[in-house]
Design an enzyme around this catalytic site. Structure first.
Site, PDB file in Angstrom:
ATOM      1  N   SER A 127       0.741  -1.239  -0.112  1.00  0.00           N
ATOM      2  CA  SER A 127      -0.292   0.010   0.072  1.00  0.00           C
ATOM      3  C   SER A 127       1.024   1.309   0.094  1.00  0.00           C
ATOM      4  O   SER A 127       1.757   1.393   0.433  1.00  0.00           O
ATOM      5  CB  SER A 127      -0.846   0.102   1.308  1.00  0.00           C
ATOM      6  OG  SER A 127      -1.430   1.177   1.401  1.00  0.00           O
ATOM      7  N   TYR A 152      -1.933  -1.682  10.959  1.00  0.00           N
ATOM      8  CA  TYR A 152      -2.136  -1.888   9.775  1.00  0.00           C
ATOM      9  C   TYR A 152      -0.836  -1.754   8.768  1.00  0.00           C
ATOM     10  O   TYR A 152      -0.372  -2.477   8.030  1.00  0.00           O
ATOM     11  CB  TYR A 152      -3.382  -1.427   9.132  1.00  0.00           C
ATOM     12  CG  TYR A 152      -3.566  -1.422   7.720  1.00  0.00           C
ATOM     13  CD1 TYR A 152      -3.819  -2.478   6.890  1.00  0.00           C
ATOM     14  CD2 TYR A 152      -3.410  -0.216   6.901  1.00  0.00           C
ATOM     15  CE1 TYR A 152      -3.969  -2.514   5.480  1.00  0.00           C
ATOM     16  CE2 TYR A 152      -3.257   0.010   5.526  1.00  0.00           C
ATOM     17  CZ  TYR A 152      -3.706  -1.179   4.767  1.00  0.00           C
ATOM     18  OH  TYR A 152      -3.818  -1.251   3.566  1.00  0.00           O
ATOM     19  N   LYS A 156       2.138  -4.083   6.535  1.00  0.00           N
ATOM     20  CA  LYS A 156       2.560  -3.531   5.089  1.00  0.00           C
ATOM     21  C   LYS A 156       3.716  -3.761   5.013  1.00  0.00           C
ATOM     22  O   LYS A 156       4.534  -4.159   4.077  1.00  0.00           O
ATOM     23  CB  LYS A 156       1.655  -2.565   4.513  1.00  0.00           C
ATOM     24  CG  LYS A 156       0.259  -2.895   4.407  1.00  0.00           C
ATOM     25  CD  LYS A 156      -0.102  -4.049   3.210  1.00  0.00           C
ATOM     26  CE  LYS A 156      -1.675  -4.133   3.174  1.00  0.00           C
ATOM     27  NZ  LYS A 156      -1.795  -5.522   2.557  1.00  0.00           N
ATOM     28  N   ASN A 203     -13.808   3.896   3.906  1.00  0.00           N
ATOM     29  CA  ASN A 203     -13.063   4.674   2.851  1.00  0.00           C
ATOM     30  C   ASN A 203     -14.153   5.454   2.023  1.00  0.00           C
ATOM     31  O   ASN A 203     -15.534   5.192   2.150  1.00  0.00           O
ATOM     32  CB  ASN A 203     -12.588   3.413   2.008  1.00  0.00           C
ATOM     33  CG  ASN A 203     -11.355   2.599   2.483  1.00  0.00           C
ATOM     34  OD1 ASN A 203     -11.822   1.267   2.520  1.00  0.00           O
ATOM     35  ND2 ASN A 203     -10.548   3.123   2.741  1.00  0.00           N
ATOM     36  N   ARG A 235      -5.541  12.653  -2.999  1.00  0.00           N
ATOM     37  CA  ARG A 235      -5.286  11.087  -3.330  1.00  0.00           C
ATOM     38  C   ARG A 235      -5.076  10.964  -4.737  1.00  0.00           C
ATOM     39  O   ARG A 235      -5.696  11.516  -5.590  1.00  0.00           O
ATOM     40  CB  ARG A 235      -6.304  10.340  -2.627  1.00  0.00           C
ATOM     41  CG  ARG A 235      -6.466  10.331  -1.116  1.00  0.00           C
ATOM     42  CD  ARG A 235      -5.371  10.046  -0.259  1.00  0.00           C
ATOM     43  NE  ARG A 235      -5.292  10.016   1.003  1.00  0.00           N
ATOM     44  CZ  ARG A 235      -5.061  11.079   1.927  1.00  0.00           C
ATOM     45  NH1 ARG A 235      -4.586  12.077   1.252  1.00  0.00           N
ATOM     46  NH2 ARG A 235      -5.232  10.902   3.161  1.00  0.00           N
ATOM     47  N   ASP A 302      -4.737  11.154   8.783  1.00  0.00           N
ATOM     48  CA  ASP A 302      -4.836  11.373   7.400  1.00  0.00           C
ATOM     49  C   ASP A 302      -3.618  12.250   6.989  1.00  0.00           C
ATOM     50  O   ASP A 302      -3.312  13.091   7.819  1.00  0.00           O
ATOM     51  CB  ASP A 302      -6.296  12.011   7.203  1.00  0.00           C
ATOM     52  CG  ASP A 302      -7.292  11.129   6.779  1.00  0.00           C
ATOM     53  OD1 ASP A 302      -7.161   9.988   6.530  1.00  0.00           O
ATOM     54  OD2 ASP A 302      -8.481  11.462   6.886  1.00  0.00           O
TER      55      ASP A 302
HETATM   56  C1  UD1 Z   1      -6.604   4.345   3.623  1.00  0.00           C
HETATM   57  C2  UD1 Z   1      -5.278   3.825   4.199  1.00  0.00           C
HETATM   58  C3  UD1 Z   1      -4.538   3.188   3.437  1.00  0.00           C
HETATM   59  C4  UD1 Z   1      -5.293   1.958   2.930  1.00  0.00           C
HETATM   60  C5  UD1 Z   1      -6.639   2.390   2.333  1.00  0.00           C
HETATM   61  C6  UD1 Z   1      -7.581   1.127   1.958  1.00  0.00           C
HETATM   62  C7  UD1 Z   1      -3.918   5.313   5.873  1.00  0.00           C
HETATM   63  C8  UD1 Z   1      -3.499   6.493   5.956  1.00  0.00           C
HETATM   64  N1  UD1 Z   1      -4.702   5.162   4.886  1.00  0.00           N
HETATM   65  O1  UD1 Z   1      -6.245   5.151   2.644  1.00  0.00           O
HETATM   66  O2  UD1 Z   1      -3.308   2.984   3.984  1.00  0.00           O
HETATM   67  O3  UD1 Z   1      -4.505   1.103   2.099  1.00  0.00           O
HETATM   68  O4  UD1 Z   1      -7.409   2.976   2.990  1.00  0.00           O
HETATM   69  O5  UD1 Z   1      -8.440   1.369   1.034  1.00  0.00           O
HETATM   70  O6  UD1 Z   1      -3.645   4.600   6.333  1.00  0.00           O
HETATM   71  N2  UD1 Z   1     -12.668  10.897   3.751  1.00  0.00           N
HETATM   72  C9  UD1 Z   1     -13.771  11.681   3.752  1.00  0.00           C
HETATM   73  N3  UD1 Z   1     -14.992  11.041   4.523  1.00  0.00           N
HETATM   74  C10 UD1 Z   1     -14.929   9.635   4.707  1.00  0.00           C
HETATM   75  C11 UD1 Z   1     -14.001   9.111   4.185  1.00  0.00           C
HETATM   76  C12 UD1 Z   1     -12.851   9.363   3.929  1.00  0.00           C
HETATM   77  O7  UD1 Z   1     -13.634  12.910   4.018  1.00  0.00           O
HETATM   78  O8  UD1 Z   1     -16.197   9.378   5.327  1.00  0.00           O
HETATM   79  C13 UD1 Z   1     -11.323  11.427   2.920  1.00  0.00           C
HETATM   80  C14 UD1 Z   1     -10.266  11.063   4.024  1.00  0.00           C
HETATM   81  O9  UD1 Z   1     -10.061  12.116   4.969  1.00  0.00           O
HETATM   82  C15 UD1 Z   1      -9.069  11.012   2.790  1.00  0.00           C
HETATM   83  C16 UD1 Z   1      -9.664  10.575   1.576  1.00  0.00           C
HETATM   84  O10 UD1 Z   1     -11.144  10.798   1.677  1.00  0.00           O
HETATM   85  O11 UD1 Z   1      -8.586  12.300   2.656  1.00  0.00           O
HETATM   86  C17 UD1 Z   1      -9.562   9.069   1.185  1.00  0.00           C
HETATM   87  O12 UD1 Z   1      -9.864   8.274   2.366  1.00  0.00           O
HETATM   88  P1  UD1 Z   1      -9.931   6.672   2.430  1.00  0.00           P
HETATM   89  O13 UD1 Z   1     -10.803   6.161   1.184  1.00  0.00           O
HETATM   90  O14 UD1 Z   1     -10.113   6.435   3.942  1.00  0.00           O
HETATM   91  O15 UD1 Z   1      -8.533   6.394   2.156  1.00  0.00           O
HETATM   92  P2  UD1 Z   1      -7.123   6.545   2.721  1.00  0.00           P
HETATM   93  O16 UD1 Z   1      -7.162   7.358   4.065  1.00  0.00           O
HETATM   94  O17 UD1 Z   1      -6.331   7.410   1.645  1.00  0.00           O
END
Ligand code: UD1
Length: 342
Positions: A127, A152, A156, A203, A235, A302
């Protein structure tokens, strides 16, 4: 003779999409899963998409060394793709022992079975979390790994190191590829397989689609005060089918002996940063709907921004992400509607 690929965790989100692409590329696949975080929906979907009603399925927990060995006895495995792992960042903070035991234990058993069976090609699903908040963007495979911020993430990094060491000690019998995924999203264009989160999704995209369908009341956008153009995090969202295809290129490279090193690392991303707000807006536009969302406080852990430099994978694997964010978000929505029977 067709080459056989064992896909551990093959009934899950990424595993099911990879299985489809492997079968379509002419590989034989053995799907193995302990079903701890999924049901048979995606496996049934894979069979429908590929017309392979006879696709082998093995209910195996890779933490069981005897069962793992038995699987390698039963099939002649040319390559193994290891997905079987827990993946919720927050949960890993609460239950570190469970995460270390499962994610390390299952991978060690796979490597041990590979060793006792004279070697194997091993692809590990890593990841972008290993890069933490990078000092320089986009990140290349040479960018330094940062200390993990969750158990987690630590698993990895540890599995990456375990594979590197095992390959080194194997005298060429075990070859490895580490694929570092950025943010996999979307679903198969058939809408027969996709992401199936249990409980409240962690996610972003499953939360968006569940809000749009009415399963969740409101999406929280975690923070709009980041130092980015619109204040929300950046992202690299990669379409799940594009991501799955990268595995076919990587497996073929291993099986055909085209590797430049016995253990190689590739970023699997698009190279395109997209903000949370841009993603939400694109989802609304492409699917012609309004999403109920609000700005909420930042989510602990984050990172502000992370996106890939995918040049190495483009050049060496001959793979490139091709789908637009819009296409991907359409597919994600079609899948959510399929689940709702609409
Ligand atoms: C996360 C993990 C990554 C993992 C991946 C699996 C970390 C820092 N990140 O990625 O290791 O491989 O999930 O899918 O460990 N967001 C919102 N509202 C929500 C959900 C998310 O605003 O309800 C935002 C988050 O703040 C972030 C972005 O959306 O900025 C993506 O979030 P997410 O889909 O959870 O992925 P990551 O955190 O990037």
């Amino acid at each position: 003779m067709k080459k056989t690929v064992l896909v551990s965790g093959g009934a899950g989100f990424i595993g099911s999409h990879v299985t489809v692409e492997l079968l379509e590329a002419g590989y034989e696949v053995v799907v193995a899963d302990n079903m701890s975080n999924c049901d048979m929906t995606c496996f049934e979907g894979v069979k429908k998409i590929t017309g392979r009603a006879d696709l082998p399925f093995e209910k195996v927990d890779f933490c069981d060394a005897v069962a793992t060995e038995a699987l390698f006895d039963k099939y002649k495995i040319d390559a193994v793709i290891h997905f079987a792992a827990f993946k919720a960042v927050g949960e890993s903070v609460d239950k570190p022992v469970m995460y270390y035991k499962n994610n390390l234990g299952s991978f060690l058993n796979v490597l041990e079975a590979a060793q006792t069976h004279g070697g194997c090609n091993v692809l590990f699903s890593s990841s972008a979390t290993v890069y933490g908040q990078p000092e320089k963007l986009p990140v290349t495979e040479e960018s330094p790994r940062q200390p993990a911020t969750s158990p987690y993430g630590a698993t990895k990094q540890m599995c990456e190191d375990i594979l590197q060491d095992t390959v080194k000690a194997s005298g060429g019998a075990i070859k490895g590829i580490l694929l570092r995924y950025f943010n996999p999203i979307g679903a198969h264009p058939s809408a027969l397989i996709g992401e199936l989160p249990r409980g409240v999704p962690n996610n972003l995209v499953p939360f968006i689609t569940q809000t749009a369908i009415g399963k969740r009341e409101c999406l929280s956008i975690f923070g709009d005060d980041y130092p980015t153009p619109d204040g929300t995090c950046l992202r690299d969202y990669i379409d799940i089918v594009d991501l799955a295809k990268a595995h076919v290129f990587a497996v073929t490279r291993m099986i055909e002996g085209k590797m430049k090193k016995d253990c190689e690392v590739f970023n699997v991303g698009t190279g395109r940063p997209v903000s949370v707000m841009e993603l939400v807006t694109a989802f609304e536009k492409v699917n012609g709907l309004k999403l109920n969302y609000k700005i909420a406080p930042r989510r602990p852990g984050d990172v502000t921004a992370v996106w890939a430099d995918p040049t190495l994978a483009n050049k060496e694997l001959g793979w490139k992400a091709t789908r637009s964010v819009e296409e991907t978000l359409k597919a994600a929505w079609a899948w959510e509607k399929h689940l709702a029977g609409k």
